[in-house]
Each structure stands twice: as C-alpha cells, then as structure tokens.
Design a protein around this motif. Sequence first.
Motif, PDB file in Angstrom:
ATOM      1  N   ARG A 102       0.823  -1.212   0.000  1.00 13.32           N
ATOM      2  CA  ARG A 102       0.000   0.000   0.000  1.00 13.32           C
ATOM      3  C   ARG A 102       0.857   1.261   0.000  1.00 13.32           C
ATOM      4  O   ARG A 102       0.415   2.327  -0.427  1.00 13.32           O
ATOM      5  CB  ARG A 102      -0.922   0.023   1.221  1.00 13.32           C
ATOM      6  CG  ARG A 102      -2.050  -0.986   1.186  1.00 13.32           C
ATOM      7  CD  ARG A 102      -2.856  -0.900   2.464  1.00 13.32           C
ATOM      8  NE  ARG A 102      -3.949  -1.858   2.471  1.00 13.32           N
ATOM      9  CZ  ARG A 102      -4.691  -2.129   3.540  1.00 13.32           C
ATOM     10  NH1 ARG A 102      -4.452  -1.488   4.678  1.00 13.32           N
ATOM     11  NH2 ARG A 102      -5.670  -2.998   3.481  1.00 13.32           N
ATOM     12  N   LEU A 103       2.089   1.135   0.517  1.00 14.16           N
ATOM     13  CA  LEU A 103       2.974   2.282   0.624  1.00 14.16           C
ATOM     14  C   LEU A 103       4.076   2.271  -0.431  1.00 14.16           C
ATOM     15  O   LEU A 103       4.957   3.128  -0.414  1.00 14.16           O
ATOM     16  CB  LEU A 103       3.607   2.335   2.026  1.00 14.16           C
ATOM     17  CG  LEU A 103       2.632   2.617   3.172  1.00 14.16           C
ATOM     18  CD1 LEU A 103       3.343   2.504   4.510  1.00 14.16           C
ATOM     19  CD2 LEU A 103       2.005   3.987   3.020  1.00 14.16           C
ATOM     20  N   ALA A 104       4.012   1.313  -1.336  1.00 15.44           N
ATOM     21  CA  ALA A 104       5.104   1.144  -2.301  1.00 15.44           C
ATOM     22  C   ALA A 104       5.308   2.374  -3.179  1.00 15.44           C
ATOM     23  O   ALA A 104       6.424   2.659  -3.616  1.00 15.44           O
ATOM     24  CB  ALA A 104       4.839  -0.086  -3.174  1.00 15.44           C
ATOM     25  N   GLU A 105       4.251   3.124  -3.443  1.00 15.48           N
ATOM     26  CA  GLU A 105       4.385   4.298  -4.323  1.00 15.48           C
ATOM     27  C   GLU A 105       4.971   5.504  -3.602  1.00 15.48           C
ATOM     28  O   GLU A 105       5.302   6.513  -4.228  1.00 15.48           O
ATOM     29  CB  GLU A 105       3.022   4.678  -4.912  1.00 15.48           C
ATOM     30  CG  GLU A 105       2.028   5.179  -3.884  1.00 15.48           C
ATOM     31  CD  GLU A 105       0.696   5.617  -4.504  1.00 15.48           C
ATOM     32  OE1 GLU A 105       0.691   6.670  -5.163  1.00 15.48           O
ATOM     33  OE2 GLU A 105      -0.303   4.895  -4.329  1.00 15.48           O
ATOM     34  N   PHE A 106       5.105   5.400  -2.274  1.00 16.39           N
ATOM     35  CA  PHE A 106       5.570   6.546  -1.502  1.00 16.39           C
ATOM     36  C   PHE A 106       7.014   6.335  -1.075  1.00 16.39           C
ATOM     37  O   PHE A 106       7.305   5.491  -0.237  1.00 16.39           O
ATOM     38  CB  PHE A 106       4.697   6.763  -0.264  1.00 16.39           C
ATOM     39  CG  PHE A 106       3.231   6.857  -0.576  1.00 16.39           C
ATOM     40  CD1 PHE A 106       2.716   7.990  -1.168  1.00 16.39           C
ATOM     41  CD2 PHE A 106       2.377   5.801  -0.290  1.00 16.39           C
ATOM     42  CE1 PHE A 106       1.366   8.076  -1.479  1.00 16.39           C
ATOM     43  CE2 PHE A 106       1.026   5.878  -0.589  1.00 16.39           C
ATOM     44  CZ  PHE A 106       0.517   7.016  -1.183  1.00 16.39           C
ATOM     45  N   GLY A 107       7.916   7.108  -1.644  1.00 17.33           N
ATOM     46  CA  GLY A 107       9.307   7.056  -1.221  1.00 17.33           C
ATOM     47  C   GLY A 107       9.563   8.123  -0.183  1.00 17.33           C
ATOM     48  O   GLY A 107       8.668   8.529   0.557  1.00 17.33           O
ATOM     49  N   THR A 108      10.803   8.593  -0.122  1.00 16.87           N
ATOM     50  CA  THR A 108      11.133   9.710   0.749  1.00 16.87           C
ATOM     51  C   THR A 108      10.338  10.933   0.307  1.00 16.87           C
ATOM     52  O   THR A 108      10.190  11.182  -0.890  1.00 16.87           O
ATOM     53  CB  THR A 108      12.642  10.020   0.659  1.00 16.87           C
ATOM     54  OG1 THR A 108      13.366   8.846   1.011  1.00 16.87           O
ATOM     55  CG2 THR A 108      13.029  11.152   1.588  1.00 16.87           C
ATOM     56  N   THR A 109       9.818  11.691   1.256  1.00 15.59           N
ATOM     57  CA  THR A 109       8.996  12.837   0.875  1.00 15.59           C
ATOM     58  C   THR A 109       9.823  13.874   0.122  1.00 15.59           C
ATOM     59  O   THR A 109      11.039  13.997   0.314  1.00 15.59           O
ATOM     60  CB  THR A 109       8.360  13.537   2.099  1.00 15.59           C
ATOM     61  OG1 THR A 109       9.383  14.251   2.806  1.00 15.59           O
ATOM     62  CG2 THR A 109       7.689  12.541   3.024  1.00 15.59           C
ATOM     63  N   ILE A 110       9.144  14.620  -0.706  1.00 14.83           N
ATOM     64  CA  ILE A 110       9.804  15.674  -1.470  1.00 14.83           C
ATOM     65  C   ILE A 110      10.404  16.723  -0.541  1.00 14.83           C
ATOM     66  O   ILE A 110      11.435  17.335  -0.843  1.00 14.83           O
ATOM     67  CB  ILE A 110       8.805  16.336  -2.460  1.00 14.83           C
ATOM     68  CG1 ILE A 110       9.546  17.215  -3.483  1.00 14.83           C
ATOM     69  CG2 ILE A 110       7.749  17.136  -1.709  1.00 14.83           C
ATOM     70  CD1 ILE A 110      10.438  16.463  -4.429  1.00 14.83           C
ATOM     71  N   PHE A 111       9.800  16.898   0.651  1.00 14.76           N
ATOM     72  CA  PHE A 111      10.302  17.892   1.591  1.00 14.76           C
ATOM     73  C   PHE A 111      11.679  17.497   2.105  1.00 14.76           C
ATOM     74  O   PHE A 111      12.577  18.323   2.227  1.00 14.76           O
ATOM     75  CB  PHE A 111       9.320  18.074   2.752  1.00 14.76           C
ATOM     76  CG  PHE A 111       7.939  18.440   2.307  1.00 14.76           C
ATOM     77  CD1 PHE A 111       7.689  19.682   1.751  1.00 14.76           C
ATOM     78  CD2 PHE A 111       6.892  17.541   2.409  1.00 14.76           C
ATOM     79  CE1 PHE A 111       6.421  20.025   1.312  1.00 14.76           C
ATOM     80  CE2 PHE A 111       5.628  17.869   1.978  1.00 14.76           C
ATOM     81  CZ  PHE A 111       5.384  19.115   1.431  1.00 14.76           C
TER      82      PHE A 111
END
Length: 397
Positions: free
Chosen positions: A15-24
């Motif tokens: 479910r979290l695979a599309e989320f890497g390190t945040t852009i911030f």
Amino acid sequence: MAGMTSTARPFLNRRLAEFGTTIFAEMSALAVATGSINLGQGFPDTDGPEEVREAAVRALRDGRGNQYPPGPGVPELRTAVAAHQLRRYGLAYDPDTEVLVTAGATEAIAASLLALLEPGDEVVALEPYYDSYAASIAMAGGRRVPVTLRPDGGRFRLDLDELRAAVTDRTRLLLLNTPHNPTGTVLTRAELAAVAALAVERDLLVVTDEVYEHLVFDEAEHLPLATFPGMRERTVTIGSAGKTFSFTGWKVGWVTGTAELVTAVRSAKQFLTYVASGPFQYAVAEALALPDTYFEGFRADMQAKRDLLSAGLIDAGFTVFQPTGTYFVTTDIRQLGEADGLAFCRALPERAGVVAIPNAVFYDHKEAGAPYVRFAFCKRTEVLADATERLRKAFAH
C-alpha cells in the motif's frame, strides 16, 4: 550470503510502495548540500511569540506534561480549543468529549482516515493535496479519487460539477483543505455551501484540514465547513498550533467533532502516538487565548511577505497565482521556457541558490501539476529579499 533474507516479497507494505522519501526531505537536504535559501518546506525561520515559548518552559519546570498527559489531551488545551472554536466561529464543542489533541495535524489526518475508512472505501480529495493525505488513505486501505483544482482567473478553482461527478456509491468521505496548500486558494462561501449540500445529499463524512485558518488575506475569509447546515454532525475539523504560532516542531494539533466522531478518531490515534508534546500542550492553551491583535499582526506580517515574494517572482519572469491563504505562492514556470517542475526544482539550487517544491508531487494527474512550483514565504524579510534577488539574477532578462 549472511544478512540476506529468504523472502522474495518486498519489505515495504504494498500500500505504501508508491511513496518514497517525501519531497520535503529531498529538497531540504538539497538546500543544506548547496547552501541554498530554503523556500521549499513550510517552516518559519524564527520562533513564535516569546510568551508562548516561556509558557512551555514554565510547564517543563513545573512538571506539567513531563509524564504521559491524558489520552485526549490536557484539559487546559481541550478547553482552549473549544473556546477558540466558539469565539471565532460560533461552534460549540464539549471539551471533554468533542475535542482530541493529536501529534500535529498530520497525525490527526492519519487517525481520522484510519478510523473512518474501511478497505475499498473511496475518498474524494482536492488535487493537488498535501502528501500525507495519499499515504494515509493508502494505509487505511481506501481509494483516493482526486478532483483537480484548476487555474481560473488568477486562482485555482474547484469545479463543483466535477466534484459531484466524482462521488459514487462507494464514496465514504470527502477530504478537504481550506485554506488550501499548495495553491493558496480559500474556498468561498458559495463553494463550501455546495460541498455541504453534496455531503448531506449523499450522506458523506467530511474531514477538513483547516490548519491555515488564521492565514487568510485580502477579502478572503475562513469559514469552517462545520458551520454549514447539516455539517456539524458529519465533519471532523482539524486544526494545528504549528502554522498559527510558528512552533512547527512542537507537533500540537487537534480534532473537533461530535462525540461519536471524536471517539472513533481517538480509537485509532491511541495506537499511533498514544500521547505527545505534554508541556507544549499547556503552552498552546495559553497561545490560543492571545488577544486578537496577535492574530491580526501575524496575518499582516505574512501578507507583507507574500507581497514581497510575489513581486520578486513576477520580476524574475514567473507567472504568479496570488494566494489568498496559507504561506505559499504557486507559480507557473512556462513563462521561463520550462515545463517540468520536478526537474526545474532539482536544478534550481545550482542555478539560483534557492530551493522550491514542485507541485506535481501533490497530484495523481502528474501532467496537470507539471508546470507549477511552490515557494514558501514564512521566512524573515531579509531572506525573502535575498531569495528574490537571486531569482531575478538567474531568470530575469
């Protein structure tokens, strides 16, 4: 080989695979590495009111909040939040059952969505959206359905027909943010009335992120959705101290809603942080009771900084969407002969010594956000002046 795992499945939950390190994190690291002015991540470069900071020191020394505070939050803060909602908006909440203190608005969002969604539920969210919205919906097993805010007459506008068309029999919840990050749009009374009517008609829950409630400019006004007919009983309202008092590191947020909604959110929240920010809760209780002159002065200061940054960006050749809320300016880089905001932002520190955020990361429809770049103006005036001068030198012809 030692240290290797035998499982072929990836470690990260799919479910979290599309989320890497945040852009911030990426852009803030880039700012440090290049010595650039960071107008990316939205945190002030000065602390908030001295009397509020001293209130936190006093709480620490007096031993208030150094151990676990009560699960719903310290009574003083819950009472102060309820008093704030009543004084500002005429919304009456019971501090004992209808207010919940959270570890910032980010936890409030996560706890609300984890509590209120079941796998397969659809969530309609305004795009572009703050990145934690997508991750929280995914963790809850929900399906996000973006409705895109589009440029129209110098602001980003909600298409109410598109919003209505996005609601299906599977829609459980609307997730709203006004004043809106990153576009700076403040939804109007007419827009909010239409959202409220749709929520009532389709029997939808609404989670509304109002952390920039005290940062509205010009003729705009902040109107909590919970004040509209039929909405108090179906709305979870999220607020935060970080944006209003410039203590983002304290991580003090809150939820208000009916006892049933708040109880549901608390059931999820207690297994996230359980509790947080004990002494800071006492300080924020005092901050919420500051006189109106504080809030008016804070808004006027930020509006002056908005005007300074906007003028400098226009001089440098950017197309600027003048925000009526938040402390961000969204720009269009196509005037500069650019079209890819992510590539532009990655190159900007070397080109101009300034860091910004590409809006595309806040979109499912990446192409819709590709040419837009966000700059934060919650910085000291001399820092903004330096940044705009660097941008002029890099881009103005």
